[in-house]
Design an enzyme around this catalytic site. Structure first.
Site, PDB file in Angstrom:
ATOM      1  N   LYS A  67       1.009  -0.909   0.041  1.00 39.21           N
ATOM      2  CA  LYS A  67      -0.090  -0.006  -0.032  1.00 39.21           C
ATOM      3  C   LYS A  67       0.933   1.436   0.094  1.00 39.21           C
ATOM      4  O   LYS A  67       0.634   2.153  -0.835  1.00 39.21           O
ATOM      5  CB  LYS A  67      -1.061   0.012   1.496  1.00 39.21           C
ATOM      6  CG  LYS A  67      -1.881  -1.213   1.060  1.00 39.21           C
ATOM      7  CD  LYS A  67      -2.887  -1.098   2.388  1.00 39.21           C
ATOM      8  CE  LYS A  67      -2.239  -1.432   3.601  1.00 39.21           C
ATOM      9  NZ  LYS A  67      -1.607  -2.695   3.771  1.00 39.21           N
ATOM     10  N   THR A  68       1.909   1.200   0.830  1.00 41.12           N
ATOM     11  CA  THR A  68       2.793   2.375   0.984  1.00 41.12           C
ATOM     12  C   THR A  68       3.525   2.625  -0.504  1.00 41.12           C
ATOM     13  O   THR A  68       3.559   3.637  -0.840  1.00 41.12           O
ATOM     14  CB  THR A  68       3.713   2.315   2.038  1.00 41.12           C
ATOM     15  OG1 THR A  68       2.872   1.948   3.381  1.00 41.12           O
ATOM     16  CG2 THR A  68       4.403   3.523   2.226  1.00 41.12           C
ATOM     17  N   ASP A 112      -1.458   6.664   6.350  1.00 38.86           N
ATOM     18  CA  ASP A 112      -1.498   5.319   6.568  1.00 38.86           C
ATOM     19  C   ASP A 112      -2.560   5.076   7.630  1.00 38.86           C
ATOM     20  O   ASP A 112      -2.753   5.836   8.504  1.00 38.86           O
ATOM     21  CB  ASP A 112      -0.041   4.735   6.917  1.00 38.86           C
ATOM     22  CG  ASP A 112       0.143   3.299   6.730  1.00 38.86           C
ATOM     23  OD1 ASP A 112      -0.919   2.544   6.373  1.00 38.86           O
ATOM     24  OD2 ASP A 112       0.829   2.793   7.109  1.00 38.86           O
ATOM     25  N   THR A 161      -5.872  -1.533   6.670  1.00 32.66           N
ATOM     26  CA  THR A 161      -5.512  -2.882   6.860  1.00 32.66           C
ATOM     27  C   THR A 161      -7.084  -3.602   6.553  1.00 32.66           C
ATOM     28  O   THR A 161      -7.193  -4.476   5.839  1.00 32.66           O
ATOM     29  CB  THR A 161      -4.980  -3.498   7.831  1.00 32.66           C
ATOM     30  OG1 THR A 161      -5.833  -2.766   9.239  1.00 32.66           O
ATOM     31  CG2 THR A 161      -3.805  -3.219   8.001  1.00 32.66           C
ATOM     32  N   ARG A 220       6.305  -8.157   1.667  1.00 27.61           N
ATOM     33  CA  ARG A 220       7.281  -7.717   2.812  1.00 27.61           C
ATOM     34  C   ARG A 220       7.799  -9.203   3.336  1.00 27.61           C
ATOM     35  O   ARG A 220       9.023  -9.104   3.665  1.00 27.61           O
ATOM     36  CB  ARG A 220       6.544  -6.903   3.689  1.00 27.61           C
ATOM     37  CG  ARG A 220       7.394  -6.505   4.850  1.00 27.61           C
ATOM     38  CD  ARG A 220       7.055  -5.580   5.847  1.00 27.61           C
ATOM     39  NE  ARG A 220       6.807  -4.173   5.354  1.00 27.61           N
ATOM     40  CZ  ARG A 220       5.581  -3.709   5.485  1.00 27.61           C
ATOM     41  NH1 ARG A 220       4.733  -4.111   6.552  1.00 27.61           N
ATOM     42  NH2 ARG A 220       5.450  -2.516   5.089  1.00 27.61           N
TER      43      ARG A 220
HETATM   44  P1  ADP Z   1       2.142  -1.780   3.290  1.00 28.44           P
HETATM   45  O1  ADP Z   1       2.067  -0.451   3.119  1.00 28.44           O
HETATM   46  O2  ADP Z   1       0.827  -2.490   2.389  1.00 28.44           O
HETATM   47  O3  ADP Z   1       2.148  -2.422   4.402  1.00 28.44           O
HETATM   48  P2  ADP Z   1       4.725  -1.731   1.783  1.00 28.44           P
HETATM   49  O4  ADP Z   1       4.369  -0.612   0.386  1.00 28.44           O
HETATM   50  O5  ADP Z   1       5.345  -1.119   2.649  1.00 28.44           O
HETATM   51  O6  ADP Z   1       3.241  -2.438   2.564  1.00 28.44           O
HETATM   52  O7  ADP Z   1       5.587  -3.046   0.977  1.00 28.44           O
HETATM   53  C1  ADP Z   1       6.391  -3.773   1.591  1.00 28.44           C
HETATM   54  C2  ADP Z   1       7.560  -3.985   1.094  1.00 28.44           C
HETATM   55  O8  ADP Z   1       7.117  -4.925  -0.104  1.00 28.44           O
HETATM   56  C3  ADP Z   1       7.943  -2.632   0.045  1.00 28.44           C
HETATM   57  O9  ADP Z   1       9.034  -2.258   0.605  1.00 28.44           O
HETATM   58  C4  ADP Z   1       8.471  -3.537  -1.234  1.00 28.44           C
HETATM   59  O10 ADP Z   1       9.716  -3.745  -0.959  1.00 28.44           O
HETATM   60  C5  ADP Z   1       7.635  -4.709  -1.235  1.00 28.44           C
HETATM   61  N1  ADP Z   1       6.565  -5.085  -2.367  1.00 28.44           N
HETATM   62  C6  ADP Z   1       5.174  -4.541  -2.016  1.00 28.44           C
HETATM   63  N2  ADP Z   1       4.438  -4.745  -3.014  1.00 28.44           N
HETATM   64  C7  ADP Z   1       5.340  -5.205  -4.125  1.00 28.44           C
HETATM   65  C8  ADP Z   1       5.199  -5.256  -5.389  1.00 28.44           C
HETATM   66  N3  ADP Z   1       4.028  -5.464  -6.016  1.00 28.44           N
HETATM   67  N4  ADP Z   1       6.262  -5.726  -6.250  1.00 28.44           N
HETATM   68  C9  ADP Z   1       7.477  -5.568  -5.577  1.00 28.44           C
HETATM   69  N5  ADP Z   1       7.744  -5.318  -4.288  1.00 28.44           N
HETATM   70  C10 ADP Z   1       6.845  -5.197  -3.515  1.00 28.44           C
END
Ligand code: ADP
Length: 332
Positions: A67-68, A112, A161, A220
């Site tokens: 998401k981030t 977030d 979430t 992640r």
């Molecule tokens: P959330 O905000 O949903 O908790 P993040 O955006 O922080 O998740 O993602 C976590 C890590 O996973 C990121 O730093 C990235 O390296 C990896 N990641 C997430 N989605 C992808 C994707 N679609 N392709 C490649 N790497 C990804």
């Protein structure tokens, strides 16, 4: 939560620096979630053609799914600066108003855990999202005066979430709503291979797939497991991560063939052995396991449900026959 929980999709400090280098920067580098990417491409192109800001975007889905990352990519594709913040960071409305009223060029604001904004703070967002204005109230009682402050247009990107945690009023103000789902192993394998490349590791396709299959559908977690397997490989003098190296590393880490970890197994065992397979309320499980209900609901349960090991019903949680087979508890 156990700090060593490896597939914990919540961000840990050590992830942050690694995540920065592994984080995709553009939509083309973002692997999987094809439907979301297709839609975003259209909305971004249309907004750019019209020279307008992009409509507000709500991203929802379990932690660690991107998401981030996606929020930063949306901003990059729109050529916007992005301000990153989170719901719990706002202790009062003045902080939100200060952020919204900064005199800047058009930008994106990422909030977030947007479901954790306080009610009063959240209400200030409504006119800001609709008409680019915030209402200021100066003085109290009969002397109270209301002012409308005009804001620079911005795109709000909210992440949560669970969509169910957001008020209907807030949700209805997002023009674009995207649900991120767990990634299939083939897509996670591409992510693992890409990350290995960035980290300068040699990995075989079967090695990448083994890590992918055991990463709970979560990028992640996949990146984190890759780093731990790399540690084992390095200490054991293995230059290449193949299936065997990956399997041995993951098994030593206590990650089973389905990607379940000790907490997941304790959760399922508890439901089966102490509650006859359920239904049992999450509060009961939280007390017995010594874990927050939020952790169980956000981190543990979604993947167990997705894997067909657990069901969430109106009466509580129930394990499926597959959970008994997986844990070898058929006769319980
Ligand atoms: P959330 O905000 O949903 O908790 P993040 O955006 O922080 O998740 O993602 C976590 C890590 O996973 C990121 O730093 C990235 O390296 C990896 N990641 C997430 N989605 C992808 C994707 N679609 N392709 C490649 N790497 C990804």
């Amino acid at each position: 939560m156990d700090e060593n929980r490896l597939t914990d999709p919540l961000e840990q400090d050590q992830d942050r620096e690694h995540d920065q280098s592994l984080r995709p920067r553009r939509l083309d580098e973002f692997i999987g979630q094809e439907k979301i990417k297709q839609n975003l491409r259209v909305f971004i192109a249309a907004a750019r053609q019209r020279g307008e800001v992009l409509d507000h975007v709500l991203l929802h889905g379990p932690p660690g799914l991107g998401k981030t990352t996606l929020a930063q990519i949306i901003a990059a594709e729109m050529d916007l600066e992005v301000r990153l913040t989170s719901g719990p960071a706002f202790t009062n409305s003045a902080e939100l108003i200060a952020l919204l009223s900064e005199q800047t060029e058009q930008r994106a604001i990422f909030i977030d855990e947007i479901h954790r904004l306080g009610r009063v703070v959240e209400e200030h967002l409504y006119p800001a999202m609709e008409d680019w204005r915030v209402e200021l109230i100066i003085d109290k009682g009969p002397n109270a005066r209301h002012f409308n402050l005009q804001l620079e247009p911005f795109t709000l990107i909210g992440a949560t979430t669970r969509a169910g945690l957001i008020t209907a009023a807030l949700r209805s103000r997002f023009g674009i709503v995207c649900h991120l789902d767990f990634y299939p192993p083939e897509e996670l394998a591409i992510i693992v291979t890409r990350s290995a490349g960035i980290l300068g590791l040699e990995i075989r396709p079967e090695g990448a797939l083994e890590i992918a299959r055991r990463s709970r559908g979560t990028p992640r977690a996949a990146n984190r497991l890759l780093r731990r397997v790399r540690d084992y490989a390095q200490v054991d003098g293995q230059d290449v991560i193949d299936r065997q190296v990956a399997d041995q590393g993951l098994t030593r880490l206590g990650v089973d063939e389905r990607g379940l970890e000790p907490l997941d197994r304790r959760y399922l065992e508890l439901v089966i052995k102490h509650f006859g397979g359920g239904p049992v309320g999450v509060q009961n499980l939280s007390v017995s396991l010594g874990e927050e209900t939020d952790t169980l609901e956000d981190v543990v349960e979604p993947y167990l449900i997705q894997s067909g090991l657990l069901m969430r019903t109106a009466r509580g949680r129930e394990t499926t026959p597959l959970a008994r087979t997986h844990l070898g508890l058929e006769n319980e």
